[in-house]
Design a protein around this motif. Structure first.
Motif: not given
Length: 401
Positions: A107-113
């Motif tokens: 799971f990649v946080c779309p905000y700061h990766h």
């Protein structure tokens, strides 16, 4: 009476008496914002919460997201085949790391990766090398306890919570012939509703209204006077309601008979009634010979809720002749009944806000409501005792659990 007082919580015991003597819960339990916050601590922070079915995460990397009482939840199957549940809140700036459903390697946080594994471990955090004392090995998405019961996935925010299944033995024995673990699941649907979650839970378990509100060809085969309410033992995590039918294999469609393949292991007794099985605060099952409808109730506020509605059918039923058309026949009929219920739920919530709403009395055909109260009231009382720095009474169902 003051809402948060010994007198208020002591008074809840009158809702747990025998059905002929019991009172309904105070209206504030369905409308008050402060009580909803209290209820989250009393119930949703401590109890096992149904979030979905194992069918939704069949393969490694499969995931889905949901939310209960304001907590975003991420459910996935890891590479070892284990079902994991965790917060979907990134431990950097609180962005949600996943939405909807799908299949992912991580799971990649779309905000700061920031990147998390299927187990919730932080595996990459870009440009954090200059941050004092930062060690990605110490960071992970908060995980929750998981238990699988008859193919349903339950989570618990309380690490000390006792197991669920031992407290569902009576319910499980009553519905064993449906073999829900082997049942085939259809894609669930989600709706948003403007009433308290308990209004929905109670309506689904109210046999008293059926012969009145739903009078007509789509419901007359299941009269209210054939309702019965098995006693739940103190400490049980669920309860049952039965409603006899006028003929075997009754189903909610214009023919009044099962039109899909029936569950193959059902007894004659099973086939002569509808069974309602309830695991509060989130799961309610409506069971007939050819279909099980499950409801996952998810409060979103004191007077709002979401609900996931799913359908289970007998193994192989989807390959049977005319399945799509026969299913549509049932769902169209059920939709008409549900529309009547939804209208009632909306107006009940309006009534509960009124200065003239009182604690009412029950008909014998509302025995399931008292069963629900007997689950709720001791948990409310135990939470109030905790807030006062007192131990919960050892005789309560909460302690027996």
């Amino acid at each position: 009476m003051t809402l948060f007082s010994d007198a208020f919580f002591d008074g809840l015991s009158s809702s747990t008496l025998e059905v002929g003597a019991a009172q309904t819960l105070p209206p504030a339990c369905y409308t008050d914002a402060a009580f909803y916050d209290f209820e989250k601590a009393a119930l949703f922070d401590r109890e096992w919460l149904c979030v979905g079915r194992v069918d939704q995460v069949r393969e490694p990397g499969d995931f889905f997201t949901t939310e209960i009482a304001g907590e975003p939840i991420l459910v996935t199957r890891n590479r070892a085949g284990e079902i994991k549940a965790m917060s979907s809140v990134c431990q950097h700036r609180a962005m949600l790391v996943a939405e909807g459903k799908g299949n992912a390697r991580g799971f990649v946080c779309p905000y700061h990766h920031w990147v998390y594994s299927l187990n919730g471990d932080l595996v990459n955090a870009p440009a954090m090398d200059r941050t004092c004392g930062f060690d990605k090995k110490t960071v992970k998405l908060p995980g929750f306890k998981v238990e699988i019961w008859l193919g349903f996935i339950f989570v618990n925010f309380d690490d000390t919570a006792p197991p669920l299944a031992p407290r569902l033995q009576n319910v499980e024995a009553a519905i064993a012939n449906f073999d829900l673990e082997a049942a085939e699941a259809l894609e669930p649907m989600t709706g948003q509703f403007a009433w308290n979650w308990k209004v929905m839970f109670e309506n689904n378990n109210d046999g008293y209204h059926a012969s009145k509100l739903h009078r007509g060809v789509l419901h007359d085969f299941i009269p209210s006077e054939l309702a019965s309410f098995p006693e739940a033992a103190p400490g049980d995590a669920g309860f049952l309601r039965y409603n006899g039918t006028l003929h075997p294999d009754a189903s909610f469609n214009p023919t009044q008979k099962a039109v899909l393949p029936i569950f193959p292991k059902l007894s004659d007794e099973d086939r002569g009634r509808a069974t309602f099985a309830n695991i509060p605060p989130t799961l309610s099952l409506v069971m007939t010979s050819d279909m099980v409808i499950y409801l996952i109730l998810r409060p979103t506020g004191p007077e709002t809720m979401a609900q996931d509605t799913g359908v289970l059918v007998a193994p192989g039923a989807r390959e049977s002749y005319g399945f799509k058309e026969r299913l549509e026949m049932i769902m169209t009929s059920a939709g008409q009944i549900i529309a009547q219920d939804m209208h009632v739920d909306e107006l009940v919530q309006k009534g509960l806000r009124s200065r003239f709403a009182i604690r009412g009395r029950y008909s014998w055909q509302e025995g399931a409501q008292v069963q629900f109260n007997r689950w709720l009231a001791p948990r409310y009382q135990a939470q109030w005792a905790r807030m006062q720095g007192q131990p919960a009474a050892p005789s309560t169902p909460v302690e027996a659990a």
